[in-house]
Design an enzyme around this catalytic site. Sequence first.
Site, PDB file in Angstrom:
ATOM      1  N   TYR A  95       0.861  -1.192   0.000  1.00 46.14           N
ATOM      2  CA  TYR A  95       0.000   0.000   0.000  1.00 46.14           C
ATOM      3  C   TYR A  95       0.891   1.234   0.000  1.00 46.14           C
ATOM      4  O   TYR A  95       1.884   1.306   0.735  1.00 46.14           O
ATOM      5  CB  TYR A  95      -0.874   0.015   1.262  1.00 46.14           C
ATOM      6  CG  TYR A  95      -1.758   1.243   1.364  1.00 46.14           C
ATOM      7  CD1 TYR A  95      -3.059   1.232   0.873  1.00 46.14           C
ATOM      8  CD2 TYR A  95      -1.280   2.423   1.949  1.00 46.14           C
ATOM      9  CE1 TYR A  95      -3.864   2.357   0.951  1.00 46.14           C
ATOM     10  CE2 TYR A  95      -2.075   3.552   2.024  1.00 46.14           C
ATOM     11  CZ  TYR A  95      -3.371   3.509   1.527  1.00 46.14           C
ATOM     12  OH  TYR A  95      -4.162   4.628   1.596  1.00 46.14           O
ATOM     13  N   GLU A 147      -3.387   7.635  -4.022  1.00 51.08           N
ATOM     14  CA  GLU A 147      -3.234   6.311  -3.415  1.00 51.08           C
ATOM     15  C   GLU A 147      -2.996   5.232  -4.473  1.00 51.08           C
ATOM     16  O   GLU A 147      -3.689   5.201  -5.482  1.00 51.08           O
ATOM     17  CB  GLU A 147      -4.513   5.984  -2.631  1.00 51.08           C
ATOM     18  CG  GLU A 147      -4.497   4.637  -1.943  1.00 51.08           C
ATOM     19  CD  GLU A 147      -5.859   4.288  -1.361  1.00 51.08           C
ATOM     20  OE1 GLU A 147      -6.050   4.435  -0.156  1.00 51.08           O
ATOM     21  OE2 GLU A 147      -6.746   3.868  -2.130  1.00 51.08           O
TER      22      GLU A 147
END
Length: 410
Positions: free
Chosen positions: A117, A205
């Site tokens: 992530y 993101e």
Amino acid sequence: MKIHEYQARELLADAGIPVPSARVITSAGEAAQTYKHVATDAGLDPSNGLVVVKAQVHAGGRGKAGFVKLVRSAKEAEEAARFMLSNRMVSNQTGPEGIEVGKLLFAAGVDIAKEYYLAITTDRATGRNILIASAEGGVEIEVVAERNPAAILKVPIHPVGGLEPYQARDVAYRLGFEGKQVNQAVKIMLALAELYAAKDCALAEINPLIVTTPSDGHPNGQVLAIDAKFNFDDNGLFRHKDLQALFDPAEENPAEITAQKFGLSYIALDGNIGCLVNGAGLAMSTMDIIKHHGGEPANFLDVGGSATEEAVTEAFRIILSDAAVKGILVNIVGGIMDCEVIAKGIVNAARSYKNPDGSTGFKVPLVVRLEGNNVEAGRELLKSAASDLPTLQAAEDLTDGAEKVCSAVV
Ligand code: GDP
Ligand code: MN
């Protein structure tokens, strides 16, 4: 403002971040051909290469909802496309009614060794942008944050200096990248940080950032972005014509778009009490007091400090376009606002409002609390228009208004 994954991938690619090649379709009829094109473009076998079919919607959790599918033939691709375009997607981010899917991304599939992530956002606590990274990628970061907060790295970014290469390298090692992966990951982090600043983002993101399984040309595997999400600061959009062009009205609540055109701040909520208020703080406290008295607000609606009669009329139309609304609380404190203008807006809205059965006027209970500038004239006007407002109850103060509207909707 949010954008689609396929648009986000283009931003990443333009910034030099490696992303598997992809195409977008809007009908299942294009699926078979597109499968072959995408496989061929990526140097895969067009009869059994791995391709990912992904719903393009402004909501996450697509994988778990069955709206990210790995396919290995034109036939499977078409089946996946047909399913996604004819079913509403219900994920943990959509609510039970789900959302319609109108566009699909066909991306070259990759073999994944590990998912990470990576994101940049603004941290209000420190007043800085921060890089957030985790070796537990793929799943929602909220879940990792809850179960294993130590698995999330947070690195503050200097407002002038930006993300420093040494910081990115430190993160890459702490995430466990090895060999040639380290420099690839560092390059991606630095590029993402630059993109974040250049585009006035609120969130950038990549989830997941992946390492592919080792292959002949890449013994360490390759670091790639295979999903991306951007959120832009609306206050910075005026200086990004390129980003404005990415806006997709199909993904927004239609009432919220209408509200914007009239200069109203409107956000749809789940309850049944419509609120019409002047001022964002007052709107918040109005929602609070409704909840305090056991009610549920249907919306946040701020008509602003200088709303016109037309804007007030439109505000009622927007509130009543929500079929769940069973009562309305108007809460106005006239500072800049003239209460008589609001009263005129209420009366005009009632006279011009057409119900589905063809009759005019409001059928739902309407509780009005007016206070402040020119309030006497406003109250008089409402009284004199009583025949146009059969469901009107005047409130003495905010508590009285909340009590009246809450008991009217049960
Ligand atoms: P999201 O669920 O909406 O966040 O959609 P993602 O694009 O992140 O996809 C969800 C999951 O599908 C990823 O975490 C991967 O595990 C898997 N996935 C997506 N693309 C590929 C791919 O090209 N190959 C493989 N093997 N899995 C993929
Ligand atoms: Mn994802």
